[in-house]
Design a protein around this motif. Sequence first.
Motif: not given
Length: 349
Positions: A129, A132, A134-135, A153, A187-188, A191, A194, A262
């Motif tokens: 992740w 990704l 989108c980041i 989130h 994973h979450q 995101l 980051s 997402l």
Amino acid sequence: MSPLNVGIVGTGIFARDRHLPSYQEFPDKFKVAAAFNRHKEKALDFAKTANIPENKVYDNLEEILKDPHVDYIDALLPAQFNADIVEKAVKAGKPVILEKPIAANLDQAREIVELAESTPLPVGVAENWLYLPCIKIAKEQIKKIGPVVAFTHNSTGPFVTQNKYLTTTWRQKPEHIGGFLSDGGVHQLALVISLLGEFGSVSALTRQVRERSGADDIVFATVQLKDAEVIGSFTYGSAFGATEKSVFLKVYGKNGTVTVDLSDKKNPVVKVKLGGSAEDNGDEQTFKVDNDESFGVNAEFLNFHEAVSKKDKSLYLGSPRTAFHHLACVDAFLKSSAKNGDHVKVEQP
Ligand SMILES: NC(=O)c1ccc[n+]([C@@H]2O[C@H](COP(=O)([O-])OP(=O)(O)OC[C@H]3O[C@@H](n4cnc5c(N)ncnc54)[C@H](OP(=O)(O)O)[C@@H]3O)[C@@H](O)[C@H]2O)c1
């Protein structure tokens, strides 16, 4: 340059369904060249699909580590085995990439950080992740809404009884802290962290909704970031009854809002609304994100390739120190919940 020869350790579901196809997309960069699995027949079967010759299917870890043609080890094991693999790979002089979570607990994760930081060899954690697409888009947009003050989130979804991962015994009786909370939750966290920075402290409640999860499987937390006045909430769980899958990060700034959505895995979007108040409320802009079937795994492998081939471990994004923090957040959620939601500091390596 000829492709790097990859030695797979742990030829289970994710090795077959994701790592192998991702490597095969880049034949000029990677060759899946050797394998070891504790039940050899499974490794032999994997070898057939991957075109690995039988004499490169090894009976134990030591043999695959000794193979001079293996350029690096890709380990896909239950997390409690990661520290041992890193120790042996470093001794054998082989770079190693480990599947997440970094380890089963913070003591083991600390060992891995220490080992990784004591060698020039790349030691990476496969936290897909972090990659990704989108980041990158969201980072650009978040600059426009600053200063950031808060975030929400949310990653919630229905319990999937036919989930292929539920059948694995090591998930049903997890030795890794938090079971699915660390298995999927990192994973979450990758995101959110980051985009916004590390968590400093949390107040959380966790619960086990499904017996088959083997441990607590939902978390509702409030969070204070480490280096900023930013506060937020972090909700994670896929153990509920029928409900739509809802996965989004909403970042609130003094000058607008950025939402990374997402929920539809194949159609991720980043939405931006600029303006400093209700009266100064700009139109919402939507940025479509390229669909990445590999969900970051391809980019992660290319990044590891770069670190190994240039012999520069600093090039790899998923460092053990980064992955430590993700597991430390889960650890803090669990410790806070054990104290009925008291605020708990996130541990450092
Ligand atoms: N990034 C992602 O999105 C993602 C998704 C899925 C999985 N993963 C990660 O990938 C890794 C593998 O997961 P998976 O879903 O592929 O599970 P899996 O199919 O159960 O694979 C686990 C592998 O580890 C081996 N293993 C299990 N217990 C062992 C033990 N006591 N000693 C030695 N080997 C043992 C298994 O060997 P046997 O078959 O012989 O038991 C199997 O090859 C895990 O680290 C998981 O967190 C990541």
